[in-house]
Design a protein around this motif. Structure first.
Motif, PDB file in Angstrom:
ATOM      1  N   LEU A 198      78.691  -2.215  16.403  1.00  0.00           N
ATOM      2  CA  LEU A 198      77.503  -2.296  15.788  1.00  0.00           C
ATOM      3  C   LEU A 198      76.871  -2.763  14.880  1.00  0.00           C
ATOM      4  O   LEU A 198      76.171  -3.747  14.238  1.00  0.00           O
ATOM      5  CB  LEU A 198      76.674  -1.902  16.614  1.00  0.00           C
ATOM      6  CG  LEU A 198      75.883  -1.749  17.951  1.00  0.00           C
ATOM      7  CD1 LEU A 198      74.096  -1.112  18.444  1.00  0.00           C
ATOM      8  CD2 LEU A 198      75.239  -3.321  18.376  1.00  0.00           C
ATOM      9  N   THR A 199      77.778  -1.327  13.795  1.00  0.00           N
ATOM     10  CA  THR A 199      77.215  -1.777  12.018  1.00  0.00           C
ATOM     11  C   THR A 199      78.414  -2.581  11.134  1.00  0.00           C
ATOM     12  O   THR A 199      79.188  -2.675  11.161  1.00  0.00           O
ATOM     13  CB  THR A 199      77.090   0.053  12.076  1.00  0.00           C
ATOM     14  OG1 THR A 199      76.439   0.519  12.581  1.00  0.00           O
ATOM     15  CG2 THR A 199      76.833  -0.091  10.398  1.00  0.00           C
ATOM     16  N   ARG A 236      74.234 -11.237  17.645  1.00  0.00           N
ATOM     17  CA  ARG A 236      73.108 -10.140  16.812  1.00  0.00           C
ATOM     18  C   ARG A 236      72.176 -10.754  16.478  1.00  0.00           C
ATOM     19  O   ARG A 236      70.856 -10.179  16.038  1.00  0.00           O
ATOM     20  CB  ARG A 236      73.484  -9.986  15.519  1.00  0.00           C
ATOM     21  CG  ARG A 236      75.270  -9.320  15.351  1.00  0.00           C
ATOM     22  CD  ARG A 236      75.651  -8.355  16.522  1.00  0.00           C
ATOM     23  NE  ARG A 236      74.535  -7.156  15.258  1.00  0.00           N
ATOM     24  CZ  ARG A 236      74.439  -6.905  14.707  1.00  0.00           C
ATOM     25  NH1 ARG A 236      75.723  -6.452  13.542  1.00  0.00           N
ATOM     26  NH2 ARG A 236      73.631  -5.377  14.350  1.00  0.00           N
ATOM     27  N   ASP A 255      78.333  -5.324  20.252  1.00  0.00           N
ATOM     28  CA  ASP A 255      77.817  -4.950  21.637  1.00  0.00           C
ATOM     29  C   ASP A 255      78.678  -3.355  22.771  1.00  0.00           C
ATOM     30  O   ASP A 255      79.096  -4.227  23.669  1.00  0.00           O
ATOM     31  CB  ASP A 255      76.685  -5.092  21.717  1.00  0.00           C
ATOM     32  CG  ASP A 255      75.301  -4.425  23.129  1.00  0.00           C
ATOM     33  OD1 ASP A 255      76.264  -3.510  23.316  1.00  0.00           O
ATOM     34  OD2 ASP A 255      74.393  -4.676  22.722  1.00  0.00           O
ATOM     35  N   CYS A 260      82.283  -6.729  15.269  1.00  0.00           N
ATOM     36  CA  CYS A 260      80.559  -6.588  15.559  1.00  0.00           C
ATOM     37  C   CYS A 260      80.474  -6.326  16.735  1.00  0.00           C
ATOM     38  O   CYS A 260      80.393  -7.221  16.818  1.00  0.00           O
ATOM     39  CB  CYS A 260      79.251  -6.482  14.126  1.00  0.00           C
ATOM     40  SG  CYS A 260      79.700  -5.771  12.686  1.00  0.00           S
ATOM     41  N   VAL A 264      69.036  -1.603  17.787  1.00  0.00           N
ATOM     42  CA  VAL A 264      70.397  -1.999  17.227  1.00  0.00           C
ATOM     43  C   VAL A 264      69.687  -1.696  15.990  1.00  0.00           C
ATOM     44  O   VAL A 264      70.310  -1.273  14.850  1.00  0.00           O
ATOM     45  CB  VAL A 264      70.378  -3.303  17.703  1.00  0.00           C
ATOM     46  CG1 VAL A 264      71.557  -3.892  16.569  1.00  0.00           C
ATOM     47  CG2 VAL A 264      71.230  -3.356  19.148  1.00  0.00           C
ATOM     48  N   THR A 312      71.362   0.740  13.019  1.00  0.00           N
ATOM     49  CA  THR A 312      72.796   0.084  12.462  1.00  0.00           C
ATOM     50  C   THR A 312      72.202   0.255  11.094  1.00  0.00           C
ATOM     51  O   THR A 312      72.847   1.196   9.740  1.00  0.00           O
ATOM     52  CB  THR A 312      72.735  -1.232  12.889  1.00  0.00           C
ATOM     53  OG1 THR A 312      71.074  -1.968  12.010  1.00  0.00           O
ATOM     54  CG2 THR A 312      73.708  -1.985  13.764  1.00  0.00           C
TER      55      THR A 312
END
Length: 287
Positions: free
Chosen positions: A107-108, A6, A134, A132, A16, A20
């Motif tokens: 992603l969130t 992240r 990608d 989480c 991103v 998010t």
């Protein structure tokens, strides 16, 4: 389960954060959802069925998930990756009704936490897991999953070529990709904000023709492709007619996603009517 890095910087990291931030705008959702489900379940412990009107964050809700599953026909015992899983509604539905093991990636971070909490509440922690990640850099080995399932997620992915290459990489030979996505229509950008993006910076739509070309380039063979735009429009019109008639609205995400959700839902309908978005379901295979 390994999670995505992240600490991205530059344009990708900004994207991103834009995505998010949009989804995390209402904070933690699990307790609000469980409180609503308890109320409508007359105080008993909620089930996956009780959560279904509340945890399916895509057009036509559980109705679409059932229809999608009938097309895909997941097999008992398969390992399924729910890509862009949100708060885990479809993942729990698949585990319960299709007897599959589900890995949910999103992603969130708050969505992943809510997904895990809701799954614990209905006794599914051992069969549905979340992390989480990608979608363009999946923390999975090659040839490791039987089915990739994704509903209304690719709209937030700028690099769709990388997305579909990753899907092809992690699928086993003979594995399948099931996608139910919003795509670009011929009449320009959607009216913002919409449920997946507060502004154009968070939305990355391509036409169905462009998506099909990218899927083919990734080595995925198309088995089924259905345009469900008319079904989505009919659903929008039914909901609008019910509101105008004063019909009591059933429980749904509008109860906990904040005051801005009404405008987002309205813009979703307008974008469909104006030809700015289309809706598709498809099934593809890794040969």
């Amino acid at each position: 389960m390994e999670t995505a890095n992240r600490s991205e910087t530059g344009e990708a990291g900004e994207t991103v954060e834009t995505v998010t931030r949009h989804y995390a705008r209402s904070g933690s959702l699990a307790q609000s959802i469980l409180d609503i489900a308890h109320r409508f379940a007359d105080g008993r412990q909620p089930t996956v069925g009780d959560l279904a009107p509340l945890d399916q964050f895509h057009m036509r809700g559980e109705e679409a998930t059932v229809e999608f599953a009938e097309m895909v026909r997941p097999k008992a015992g398969e390992v399924c990756l729910d890509l862009g899983c949100g708060i885990g509604g479809p993942a729990r539905w698949l585990a319960t009704h299709c007897d599959v093991e589900v890995l949910g990636f999103d992603l969130t971070e708050s969505y992943c936490q809510d997904a895990a909490a809701l799954s614990r509440a209905v006794g599914l922690s051992e069969r549905v897991r979340f992390a989480c990640a990608d979608a363009t850099r999946l923390p999975l080995a090659e040839d490791s999953v039987d089915l990739v399932w994704t509903q209304h997620a690719a709209m937030n992915v700028p690099d769709k070529a990388a997305l579909y290459r990753e899907v092809a990489r992690v699928l086993k030979r003979g594995g399948r990709l099931a996608l139910h996505d919003i795509m670009a229509g011929p009449e320009g950008l959607p009216h913002f904000p919409v449920p997946w993006a507060s502004a154009p910076e968070g939305s990355f739509l391509l036409s169905a023709r462009e998506i099909r070309a990218l899927l083919a380039e990734a080595g995925l063979e198309e088995l089924v492709w259905h345009d469900h735009t008319a079904d989505a429009l009919a659903w929008v019109h039914r909901r609008r007619a019910d509101i105008e008639a004063g019909t009591p609205r059933p429980p749904g995400p509008h109860l906990f996603l904040g005051p801005g959700f009404k405008e987002m839902s309205s813009n979703l309908g307008r974008s469909l009517e104006d030809g700015r978005i289309t809706v598709h379901m498809a099934l593809l295979e890794k040969p």
